[in-house]
Design an enzyme around this catalytic site. Sequence first.
Site, PDB file in Angstrom:
ATOM      1  N   SER A   1       0.839  -1.193   0.000  1.00 53.64           N
ATOM      2  CA  SER A   1       0.000   0.000   0.000  1.00 53.64           C
ATOM      3  C   SER A   1       0.876   1.245   0.000  1.00 53.64           C
ATOM      4  O   SER A   1       2.025   1.221   0.448  1.00 53.64           O
ATOM      5  CB  SER A   1      -0.930  -0.007   1.211  1.00 53.64           C
ATOM      6  OG  SER A   1      -0.191  -0.110   2.406  1.00 53.64           O
ATOM      7  N   CYS A   2       0.320   2.315  -0.535  1.00 53.52           N
ATOM      8  CA  CYS A   2       1.048   3.581  -0.623  1.00 53.52           C
ATOM      9  C   CYS A   2       1.337   4.091   0.779  1.00 53.52           C
ATOM     10  O   CYS A   2       0.519   3.901   1.671  1.00 53.52           O
ATOM     11  CB  CYS A   2       0.254   4.614  -1.419  1.00 53.52           C
ATOM     12  SG  CYS A   2       0.361   4.307  -3.186  1.00 53.52           S
ATOM     13  N   PRO A   3       2.501   4.663   0.978  1.00 50.13           N
ATOM     14  CA  PRO A   3       3.451   5.142  -0.021  1.00 50.13           C
ATOM     15  C   PRO A   3       4.576   4.166  -0.349  1.00 50.13           C
ATOM     16  O   PRO A   3       5.540   4.535  -1.010  1.00 50.13           O
ATOM     17  CB  PRO A   3       4.020   6.397   0.640  1.00 50.13           C
ATOM     18  CG  PRO A   3       4.081   6.029   2.088  1.00 50.13           C
ATOM     19  CD  PRO A   3       2.843   5.176   2.321  1.00 50.13           C
TER      20      PRO A   3
END
Length: 68
Positions: A10-12
């Site tokens: 998942s970001c970042p």
Amino acid sequence: MKKVDARGRSCPEPVVMTKKALEAETGDLEILVGEEVAKENVSRFVRKSGAKVKASQIEDGYKLIVTR
């Protein structure tokens, strides 16, 4: 060509992985991401870094080819 597999992250994290690869490698990169949000974030980061990016959809996400 250096490959970075950021699918399932998942970001970042995909952006951070891309940043590290850009700093470590001088050639082109292939970045794999699983989500459209990650594709957009990594693409934006790459363009701001002065490189070019071409994205294509693959079976389980997106493949981004980064060229300098």
